[in-house]
Scaffold this motif. Structure first.
Motif, PDB file in Angstrom:
ATOM      1  N   ALA A 206      38.667  24.300  47.858  1.00 51.31           N
ATOM      2  CA  ALA A 206      38.212  25.644  48.218  1.00 51.31           C
ATOM      3  C   ALA A 206      39.379  26.617  48.333  1.00 51.31           C
ATOM      4  CB  ALA A 206      37.430  25.601  49.522  1.00 51.31           C
ATOM      5  N   GLU A 207      40.499  26.148  48.828  1.00 50.08           N
ATOM      6  CA  GLU A 207      41.679  27.006  48.951  1.00 50.08           C
ATOM      7  C   GLU A 207      42.223  27.389  47.580  1.00 50.08           C
ATOM      8  OE1 GLU A 207      46.262  26.298  50.304  1.00 50.08           O
ATOM      9  OE2 GLU A 207      44.700  25.686  51.747  1.00 50.08           O
ATOM     10  N   VAL A 208      42.261  26.408  46.667  1.00 49.33           N
ATOM     11  CA  VAL A 208      42.744  26.670  45.307  1.00 49.33           C
ATOM     12  C   VAL A 208      41.821  27.663  44.606  1.00 49.33           C
ATOM     13  CG1 VAL A 208      43.082  25.628  43.029  1.00 49.33           C
ATOM     14  CG2 VAL A 208      43.910  24.448  45.079  1.00 49.33           C
ATOM     15  N   ALA A 209      40.510  27.464  44.748  1.00 52.01           N
ATOM     16  CA  ALA A 209      39.545  28.349  44.110  1.00 52.01           C
ATOM     17  C   ALA A 209      39.660  29.773  44.650  1.00 52.01           C
ATOM     18  CB  ALA A 209      38.130  27.825  44.319  1.00 52.01           C
ATOM     19  N   ALA A 210      39.836  29.907  45.958  1.00 50.51           N
ATOM     20  CA  ALA A 210      39.953  31.231  46.572  1.00 50.51           C
ATOM     21  C   ALA A 210      41.226  31.930  46.116  1.00 50.51           C
ATOM     22  CB  ALA A 210      39.930  31.106  48.091  1.00 50.51           C
ATOM     23  N   GLU A 211      42.289  31.172  45.976  1.00 51.23           N
ATOM     24  CA  GLU A 211      43.562  31.740  45.528  1.00 51.23           C
ATOM     25  C   GLU A 211      43.449  32.310  44.117  1.00 51.23           C
ATOM     26  OE1 GLU A 211      47.226  29.303  44.261  1.00 51.23           O
ATOM     27  OE2 GLU A 211      47.603  29.813  46.363  1.00 51.23           O
ATOM     28  N   SER A 212      42.807  31.552  43.233  1.00 49.85           N
ATOM     29  CA  SER A 212      42.662  32.021  41.853  1.00 49.85           C
ATOM     30  C   SER A 212      41.697  33.198  41.763  1.00 49.85           C
ATOM     31  CB  SER A 212      42.194  30.881  40.953  1.00 49.85           C
ATOM     32  OG  SER A 212      40.906  30.431  41.341  1.00 49.85           O
ATOM     33  N   LEU A 213      40.731  33.241  42.669  1.00 47.38           N
ATOM     34  CA  LEU A 213      39.756  34.330  42.673  1.00 47.38           C
ATOM     35  C   LEU A 213      40.437  35.664  42.969  1.00 47.38           C
ATOM     36  CD1 LEU A 213      36.658  34.332  42.245  1.00 47.38           C
ATOM     37  CD2 LEU A 213      36.420  34.456  44.725  1.00 47.38           C
ATOM     38  N   ARG A 214      41.476  35.615  43.779  1.00 48.65           N
ATOM     39  CA  ARG A 214      42.177  36.846  44.146  1.00 48.65           C
ATOM     40  C   ARG A 214      42.895  37.480  42.955  1.00 48.65           C
ATOM     41  NH1 ARG A 214      43.020  33.904  49.030  1.00 48.65           N
ATOM     42  NH2 ARG A 214      45.022  33.069  48.315  1.00 48.65           N
ATOM     43  N   LEU A 215      43.072  36.719  41.891  1.00 47.50           N
ATOM     44  CA  LEU A 215      43.750  37.239  40.699  1.00 47.50           C
ATOM     45  C   LEU A 215      42.814  38.004  39.773  1.00 47.50           C
ATOM     46  CD1 LEU A 215      45.881  34.085  39.787  1.00 47.50           C
ATOM     47  CD2 LEU A 215      46.620  36.103  41.085  1.00 47.50           C
ATOM     48  N   ILE A 216      41.509  37.949  40.053  1.00 47.35           N
ATOM     49  CA  ILE A 216      40.529  38.571  39.177  1.00 47.35           C
ATOM     50  C   ILE A 216      40.160  39.942  39.739  1.00 47.35           C
ATOM     51  CG2 ILE A 216      38.256  38.325  38.105  1.00 47.35           C
ATOM     52  CD1 ILE A 216      38.443  35.310  38.677  1.00 47.35           C
ATOM     53  N   PRO A 217      40.471  41.014  39.036  1.00 46.44           N
ATOM     54  CA  PRO A 217      40.140  42.350  39.544  1.00 46.44           C
ATOM     55  C   PRO A 217      38.667  42.534  39.874  1.00 46.44           C
ATOM     56  CG  PRO A 217      41.717  42.546  37.760  1.00 46.44           C
ATOM     57  CD  PRO A 217      41.307  41.097  37.816  1.00 46.44           C
ATOM     58  N   GLY A 219      36.837  40.481  41.225  1.00 47.26           N
ATOM     59  CA  GLY A 219      36.616  39.872  42.526  1.00 47.26           C
ATOM     60  C   GLY A 219      35.619  38.732  42.548  1.00 47.26           C
ATOM     61  N   ARG A 220      35.276  38.195  41.388  1.00 44.51           N
ATOM     62  CA  ARG A 220      34.308  37.103  41.335  1.00 44.51           C
ATOM     63  C   ARG A 220      34.483  36.331  40.036  1.00 44.51           C
ATOM     64  NH1 ARG A 220      30.220  38.159  37.680  1.00 44.51           N
ATOM     65  NH2 ARG A 220      30.010  40.331  36.974  1.00 44.51           N
ATOM     66  N   ALA A 246      40.153  39.328  18.997  1.00 47.93           N
ATOM     67  CA  ALA A 246      39.890  38.484  20.159  1.00 47.93           C
ATOM     68  C   ALA A 246      39.342  39.371  21.269  1.00 47.93           C
ATOM     69  CB  ALA A 246      41.159  37.778  20.620  1.00 47.93           C
ATOM     70  N   VAL A 247      38.141  39.063  21.709  1.00 50.53           N
ATOM     71  CA  VAL A 247      37.487  39.824  22.774  1.00 50.53           C
ATOM     72  C   VAL A 247      37.540  39.001  24.054  1.00 50.53           C
ATOM     73  CG1 VAL A 247      35.322  40.848  23.547  1.00 50.53           C
ATOM     74  CG2 VAL A 247      35.965  40.960  21.124  1.00 50.53           C
ATOM     75  N   ARG A 248      38.001  39.606  25.128  1.00 48.02           N
ATOM     76  CA  ARG A 248      38.069  38.881  26.393  1.00 48.02           C
ATOM     77  C   ARG A 248      36.845  39.168  27.248  1.00 48.02           C
ATOM     78  NH1 ARG A 248      43.683  40.677  26.843  1.00 48.02           N
ATOM     79  NH2 ARG A 248      43.046  42.029  28.555  1.00 48.02           N
ATOM     80  N   CYS A 249      36.378  38.136  27.910  1.00 47.44           N
ATOM     81  CA  CYS A 249      35.313  38.262  28.903  1.00 47.44           C
ATOM     82  C   CYS A 249      35.886  37.610  30.169  1.00 47.44           C
ATOM     83  CB  CYS A 249      34.052  37.541  28.406  1.00 47.44           C
ATOM     84  SG  CYS A 249      32.634  37.684  29.517  1.00 47.44           S
ATOM     85  N   ASP A 250      36.674  38.382  30.918  1.00 45.63           N
ATOM     86  CA  ASP A 250      37.482  37.761  31.970  1.00 45.63           C
ATOM     87  C   ASP A 250      37.558  38.540  33.274  1.00 45.63           C
ATOM     88  OD1 ASP A 250      39.103  39.889  31.305  1.00 45.63           O
ATOM     89  OD2 ASP A 250      40.918  38.705  30.958  1.00 45.63           O
ATOM     90  N   GLY A 251      36.732  39.597  33.412  1.00 47.16           N
ATOM     91  CA  GLY A 251      36.751  40.345  34.662  1.00 47.16           C
ATOM     92  C   GLY A 251      38.061  41.062  34.929  1.00 47.16           C
ATOM     93  N   GLY A 252      38.877  41.261  33.860  1.00 46.90           N
ATOM     94  CA  GLY A 252      40.155  41.932  34.027  1.00 46.90           C
ATOM     95  C   GLY A 252      41.303  41.001  34.376  1.00 46.90           C
ATOM     96  N   LEU A 253      41.094  39.681  34.253  1.00 48.04           N
ATOM     97  CA  LEU A 253      42.098  38.710  34.697  1.00 48.04           C
ATOM     98  C   LEU A 253      43.437  38.869  33.979  1.00 48.04           C
ATOM     99  CD1 LEU A 253      42.914  36.090  36.209  1.00 48.04           C
ATOM    100  CD2 LEU A 253      41.927  34.814  34.308  1.00 48.04           C
ATOM    101  N   ILE A 254      43.429  38.954  32.642  1.00 51.68           N
ATOM    102  CA  ILE A 254      44.687  39.038  31.906  1.00 51.68           C
ATOM    103  C   ILE A 254      45.245  40.468  32.020  1.00 51.68           C
ATOM    104  CG2 ILE A 254      45.782  38.764  29.647  1.00 51.68           C
ATOM    105  CD1 ILE A 254      44.754  36.175  30.935  1.00 51.68           C
ATOM    106  N   PRO A 255      46.478  40.627  32.510  1.00 52.27           N
ATOM    107  CA  PRO A 255      46.984  41.966  32.828  1.00 52.27           C
ATOM    108  C   PRO A 255      47.592  42.680  31.629  1.00 52.27           C
ATOM    109  CG  PRO A 255      48.577  40.331  33.503  1.00 52.27           C
ATOM    110  CD  PRO A 255      47.393  39.562  32.973  1.00 52.27           C
ATOM    111  N   THR A 256      46.961  42.593  30.467  1.00 48.01           N
ATOM    112  CA  THR A 256      47.361  43.344  29.290  1.00 48.01           C
ATOM    113  C   THR A 256      46.121  43.900  28.620  1.00 48.01           C
ATOM    114  OG1 THR A 256      47.275  41.387  27.865  1.00 48.01           O
ATOM    115  CG2 THR A 256      49.383  41.882  28.881  1.00 48.01           C
TER     116      THR A 256
END
Length: 257
Positions: A206-217, A219-220, A246-256
């Motif tokens: 749960a801690e690992v999942a929450a940490e990675s979630l914070r990287l997604i603009p 928020g989910r 290449a089309v991303r479906c990532d909630g803004g995760l990749i910062p480019t």
């Protein structure tokens, strides 16, 4: 929006769960005659049975022979293919330091050789009818390699290079070739990766999942159905001028961009 793919014959690889299943279901909901394919043949048939005109087939997508056999079986089931969605079982996690030639050879067979063989089998019909859709379900690692997934990063980047080259060669035939890159989508694969990181770091999952979630603009995590909807659009008639991208479906995760 009418995607114009009702009645089209579509093959979606590795479509008994996760993003493959979401894509196959989205195409089937549009009226395409979809082949659901995967190692779990009973599950493939069960999913296909929910939609008229769809079928489920057993498939071994780890080898060239398996990919060619799947193509032939799909054509026998639904006729010559109009839409091919590439999706490969992911190789196990691991570092680049520990990636040896046998492991790399095995991952490339699944992530590169089998998909290119499948495309090669489908292309003659697509070029003859001057219409087709080739879509690869990839990973955001194509644009930003993911630590700990060395084999996956390598194979998916190689497939991306092949597909970009192919797109330019067949665009004039009315065939589009694209990649759809997921970020963190709520699938069993994503949960498994979080568990792997948790075990390696000695932390709760749960801690690992929450940490990675914070990287997604956003928020989910993404919903698989959201991914499937984008995939269906790229396979549709309105996306006829979208190719080689290449089309991303990532909630803004990749910062480019």
């Amino acid at each position: 929006m009418d995607l114009g793919i009702a009645g089209k014959a579509a093959l979606v690889c590795a479509s008994t769960s996760g993003l493959g299943a979401a894509t196959a279901q989205a195409l089937a909901a549009e009226g395409s005659r979809v082949v659901f394919a995967g190692r779990r043949s009973e599950l493939a048939r069960e999913l296909a049975g929910r939609y008229p005109g769809c079928v489920g087939l057993a498939a071994d997508l780890s080898t060239v022979a398996g990919a060619q056999a799947l193509h032939d079986a799909a054509v026998r089931a639904v006729g010559p293919l109009d839409i091919v969605v590439l999706n490969s079982p992911p190789p196990p996690p691991g570092t680049a330091v520990d990636l040896d030639p046998p492991a790399l050879t095995e991952s490339l067979a699944s992530l590169l050789l089998a998909p290119t063989a499948l495309v090669g089998a489908a292309l003659p019909h697509l070029r003859q009818q001057r219409w087709g859709r080739i879509l690869a379900i990839g990973s955001s690692s194509v644009q930003a390699p993911i630590p700990g997934l060395a084999a996956s990063n390598t194979g998916r980047a190689a497939l991306a290079g092949y597909l970009k080259t192919l797109a330019g060669e067949v665009a004039a035939d009315g065939i589009t070739v694209n990649l759809l890159l997921p970020g963190r989508i709520a699938t069993d694969r994503m949960r498994s990766l979080d568990e792997t990181v948790a075990r390696a770091s000695g932390r709760p999952t749960a801690e690992v999942a929450a940490e990675s979630l914070r990287l997604i603009p956003a928020g989910r995590l993404g919903d698989p159905a959201e991914f499937g909807a984008v995939a269906a659009f790229l396979c549709g008639e309105p996306a006829a001028y979208v190719t080689g991208t290449a089309v991303r479906c990532d909630g803004g995760l990749i910062p480019t961009l």
